[in-house]
Write an enzyme that holds these catalytic residues in place. Sequence first.
Site, short mmCIF file in Angstrom:
data_model
loop_
_atom_site.label_atom_id
_atom_site.label_comp_id
_atom_site.label_asym_id
_atom_site.label_seq_id
_atom_site.Cartn_x
_atom_site.Cartn_y
_atom_site.Cartn_z
N ALA A 38 47.20 52.23 44.51
CA ALA A 38 47.01 52.27 43.06
C ALA A 38 47.60 51.00 42.47
O ALA A 38 48.49 50.37 43.06
CB ALA A 38 47.68 53.50 42.45
N VAL A 63 49.57 50.78 40.08
CA VAL A 63 50.98 50.96 39.69
C VAL A 63 51.93 50.98 40.88
O VAL A 63 53.14 50.90 40.69
CB VAL A 63 51.19 52.24 38.86
CG1 VAL A 63 50.53 52.14 37.52
CG2 VAL A 63 50.71 53.46 39.62
N TYR A 64 51.42 51.10 42.09
CA TYR A 64 52.30 51.16 43.25
C TYR A 64 52.91 49.78 43.50
O TYR A 64 52.19 48.82 43.84
CB TYR A 64 51.55 51.62 44.50
CG TYR A 64 51.01 53.03 44.43
CD1 TYR A 64 51.41 53.92 43.44
CD2 TYR A 64 50.09 53.49 45.37
CE1 TYR A 64 50.92 55.21 43.38
CE2 TYR A 64 49.59 54.78 45.32
CZ TYR A 64 50.01 55.63 44.32
OH TYR A 64 49.51 56.92 44.26
N GLY A 65 54.22 49.69 43.31
CA GLY A 65 54.87 48.39 43.44
C GLY A 65 54.40 47.41 42.40
O GLY A 65 54.48 46.19 42.60
N ASN A 66 53.87 47.96 41.27
CA ASN A 66 53.33 47.10 40.19
C ASN A 66 52.30 46.11 40.72
O ASN A 66 52.26 44.95 40.34
CB ASN A 66 54.47 46.36 39.49
CG ASN A 66 54.07 45.88 38.10
OD1 ASN A 66 53.25 46.50 37.44
ND2 ASN A 66 54.65 44.77 37.66
#
Length: 340
Positions: free
Chosen positions: A50, A52-55
């Site tokens: 995604a 948002v994972y780890g920005n």
Amino acid sequence: MKLNPLSKNGPLVSVLALGAMTFGAETSAEEAGRMLDLFAERGGTLIDTADVYGNGVSEEIIGDWGRARGGLDDLIIATKGRFLPPAGSRGASRRSLMRSVEASLRRLRVEAIDLYYVHGWDRHTDVAETLTTLGDLVRAGKIHNIAWSNVTGWQLERILGTARQLGLPAPVAVQPQYNLLDRGLELEVLPCCLENNVSLVPWSPLGGGWLTGKYSPDTLPTGKTRLGEDPGRGMEAWELRNNARTKAVLETLTSIAERLNRPPAHVALAWLTARPGVASVLVGARTCEQLADNLAAADLVLDQADQDALTKVSSTGLPPYPYGFQEFWSEMDVWKRLGT
């Protein structure tokens, strides 16, 4: 590894999928690369990330790994958008999703995303706008299939109904939390999926670690585990699940695991992969060792007696109204079939 279709028209995906939420956060790029190698070697095909994972770092790690191996065409790449909208935009609006998809394509180093999830409901954006945007992205060849994550039954029905009404692509999958300790989606979401032939790709199949046997209802977790580092971890919090039902589930799970000479996690994954509507199950890990252990569950098939025992002990019971009423007066049998 066994392959299952997503819906009628979606891609074939491995029964176990690699969840990449830890990449770039809890897992280094080097370890993530080893995990991706291992997953592909074991026959896994569905990799889930995604924006948002780890920005965004999780997507970058997968993209860099794919470039180093000569591409990702032999795999199904899933990512999500919704929670990183640009300034001035709602999460599932046209402006937001258009930019989110372009950014994910760049980070993943692919021309098209195989499976694109809207990461959650957006009450500020008309779902028709979201679906129209996704349809345009499908026609443009930037997305192959759409999906949704973390929705209620009425929200999923609104999505499906709007897609039918407007002649737009409908979700081939839904990604909810689902495990032996959390079967709440069986009241509305799963019946809606079964009625409309939408596949499930559950997250948190091991209940935040509870179903691995590493936690005890009698001892507050400590050490380098998710609940050890954060016992109050949202809906997976130790206090929230430290109850008689959890203890009963763990006792049955452990008993079956010992008899089969398998880890409890394998039995919990086998129960979930056999549930109606489930096409693939997300397994996440911090290390290659953890991932290898989870992937070893792919060959386990429980006999019906063990499957039924786990379903019975983990049942939450059907609320008398409206579900019990519907079951009796309207002859709704879906909850009996699910053992809810």
